[in-house]
Each structure stands twice: as structure tokens, then as C-alpha cells.
Write an enzyme that holds these catalytic residues in place. Structure first.
Site, short mmCIF file in Angstrom:
data_model
loop_
_atom_site.label_atom_id
_atom_site.label_comp_id
_atom_site.label_asym_id
_atom_site.label_seq_id
_atom_site.Cartn_x
_atom_site.Cartn_y
_atom_site.Cartn_z
N HIS A 19 41.76 60.88 -3.28
CA HIS A 19 42.05 61.45 -4.60
C HIS A 19 40.75 61.70 -5.37
CE1 HIS A 19 46.13 59.23 -4.29
NE2 HIS A 19 46.39 60.52 -4.20
N LYS A 43 61.47 56.06 -9.33
CA LYS A 43 60.66 55.65 -8.19
C LYS A 43 60.03 54.28 -8.43
CE LYS A 43 56.97 57.52 -5.33
NZ LYS A 43 56.07 58.65 -5.13
N ARG A 92 45.67 67.19 3.54
CA ARG A 92 44.85 66.40 4.46
C ARG A 92 44.99 66.86 5.89
NH1 ARG A 92 47.76 61.09 2.36
NH2 ARG A 92 49.39 62.64 2.69
N SER A 130 48.13 56.73 -0.10
CA SER A 130 48.42 55.60 -0.99
C SER A 130 49.43 54.66 -0.34
CB SER A 130 48.97 56.10 -2.33
OG SER A 130 48.01 56.85 -3.00
O1 PNS Z 1 51.45 62.27 -5.20
P1 PNS Z 1 52.80 62.87 -4.90
O2 PNS Z 1 53.87 61.81 -4.98
O3 PNS Z 1 52.81 63.63 -3.58
O4 PNS Z 1 53.07 63.94 -6.08
C1 PNS Z 1 54.27 64.68 -6.11
C2 PNS Z 1 54.42 65.43 -7.45
C3 PNS Z 1 54.29 64.47 -8.63
C4 PNS Z 1 53.32 66.47 -7.57
C5 PNS Z 1 55.79 66.14 -7.43
O5 PNS Z 1 56.78 65.22 -7.11
C6 PNS Z 1 56.14 66.80 -8.77
O6 PNS Z 1 55.57 67.81 -9.12
N1 PNS Z 1 57.07 66.16 -9.51
C7 PNS Z 1 57.46 66.61 -10.84
C8 PNS Z 1 58.88 67.19 -10.84
C9 PNS Z 1 58.86 68.62 -10.36
O7 PNS Z 1 58.20 69.48 -10.92
N2 PNS Z 1 59.63 68.87 -9.28
C10 PNS Z 1 59.71 70.17 -8.66
C11 PNS Z 1 58.55 70.35 -7.68
S1 PNS Z 1 58.70 71.85 -6.79
#
Ligand code: PNS
Length: 190
Positions: A19, A43, A92, A130
Site C-alpha cells: 500500500h 465487515k 499485484r 493484508s
Molecule cells: O482494499 P479492498 O477491500 O480491496 O477495497 C475495496 C473497496 C473499498 C475499494 C471497494 O469495496 C469499494 O469501493 N467499496 C465501496 C462501495 C462501492 O462503491 N461498491 C461498488 C464498487 S463497484
């Protein structure tokens, strides 16, 4: 010319060297980079949102154009409120690609003017996640190569309170990316 603002959304539970590598890269190509921690009550997380925010703030204090924030709801709505024009995400390996592509295209559908920019972390960080960090730290393994020293300390402190590291379920919470990969594997196998 208008300032180019990007958000870097994610769970960051905990923030890893991968990150941090991406934040460094993003800070070089955008005028302002906002590391945006998702507040997701559904979560289970190891670190609270406040803990994660404080940790990332400490780790990014050297960057003048990086700030840390938290958000709830849709990423596109948050980006619009901030007048951000880009969403930064890290890729990645090929295995990340499908989930990231789906998310990027869905975000584009929801907000066509918002671009997703993918960047690759340094290859020596490409195996870090993570989830694995939580799992290894929870079982008392070494994570010094995977996370900054500050995070290593916080992980140690977090797991000290559990009587036996092996009993910890902290490795359990999985990212959506991880869940999607696992679902796919099961479907392909059956
Ligand atoms: O670090 P992560 O868990 O891979 O991040 C995922 C994240 C937070 C980027 C994704 O879950 C997100 O954007 N969540 C917010 C809700 C949202 O916009 N959902 C539609 C995504 S197409």
C-alpha cells in the site's frame, strides 16, 4: 489547469508495504492523493477505522500532497464529493485483474467521468496482502518484511491480548477481492 485529485480507496486492514509503495507512486502523478478508508459496518476488521486512519497518517506524514480520510457508501459518490477525477487501485498479479476490472467498469457505469488508474507495486511487494499479514501475525509469524515497523508493532500489541496466537481468528476477515477469487475457484472446480 485544475488540480488532479485522486482517491485511493480500500480497507487497509492493516496497511502494508505494498500500500505504501502505491501511495508513493500515486503521490508522484496526482496533485492530491486521498487515501480513503472504507467504513464498512458489515465487515469484521482487525483494526478499527480510527486505528487504520492514525497508522496511515503517521506513515504518510512525509508527503505534502497525501491525506487520509474515511468514507461510507459508494466510492463514486465519495469521489464526486471530493471532486476527484481518478480512483487509484493496485494490481499485484493477474489474479487481481478480474475483480478490479469488474469494479472499475461498474464504477465507470455509475460515474462515467471518473477514471480508474491501476498501478503496480514494486514486484518484491506483489505477494503481500493484508489478509496474509493478519493471518501470519495472528499465528506469531514474522511480518517485518511485509509491513512497516509501526504496523508490525501494532500487530504485535493487538495479538498480545489474545492468550494464544494460534487461537486467533484475526486472519479470517477476507477482502472482497479474496472472496471473489475463492468463489471463482470453487465454481471452476465443480
Ligand atoms: O482494499 P479492498 O477491500 O480491496 O477495497 C475495496 C473497496 C473499498 C475499494 C471497494 O469495496 C469499494 O469501493 N467499496 C465501496 C462501495 C462501492 O462503491 N461498491 C461498488 C464498487 S463497484
Amino acid at each position: 489547469m485544475s488540480r488532479k485529485i485522486a482517491i485511493y480507496p480500500g480497507s487497509f486492514d492493516p496497511p502494508t508495504k505494498g500500500h505504501l509503495d502505491l501511495i508513493a507512486r500515486g503521490s508522484r502523478i496526482f496533485d492530491e492523493l486521498v487515501v480513503a478508508i472504507l467504513r464498512n459496518p458489515e465487515k469484521t476488521s482487525l483494526f478499527s477505522v480510527a486505528e487504520r486512519k492514525e497508522m496511515i497518517e503517521l506513515l504518510t506524514s512525509g508527503y505534502k500532497n497525501v491525506r487520509v480520510d474515511t468514507f461510507e457508501g459508494l466510492t463514486v459518490d465519495y469521489a464526486t464529493r471530493l471532486r476527484a477525477t481518478a480512483v487509484l487501485r493496485g494490481i499485484r498479479a493477474i489474479s487481481d485483474y478480474e475483480y478490479e476490472l469488474q469494479m472499475a467498469l461498474m464504477n465507470r457505469k455509475l460515474q462515467p467521468s471518473l477514471e480508474t488508474v491501476f498501478m503496480m507495486p514494486a514486484e518484491h511487494y506483489s505477494y503481500i496482502s493484508s489478509r496474509l499479514v493478519r493471518e501470519i501475525a495472528g499465528m506469531g509469524g514474522p511480518v517485518g518484511a511485509l509491513v512497516p515497523g509501526l504496523i508490525e508493532q501494532r500487530l504485535r500489541a493487538k495479538f498480545k491480548s489474545t492468550d494464544s496466537p494460534k487461537r486467533s481468528k484475526a486472519g479470517a476477515p477476507r477482502s472482497k477481492r479474496e472472496q471473489s477469487k475463492r468463489r471463482k475457484k470453487r465454481t471452476t472446480k465443480s
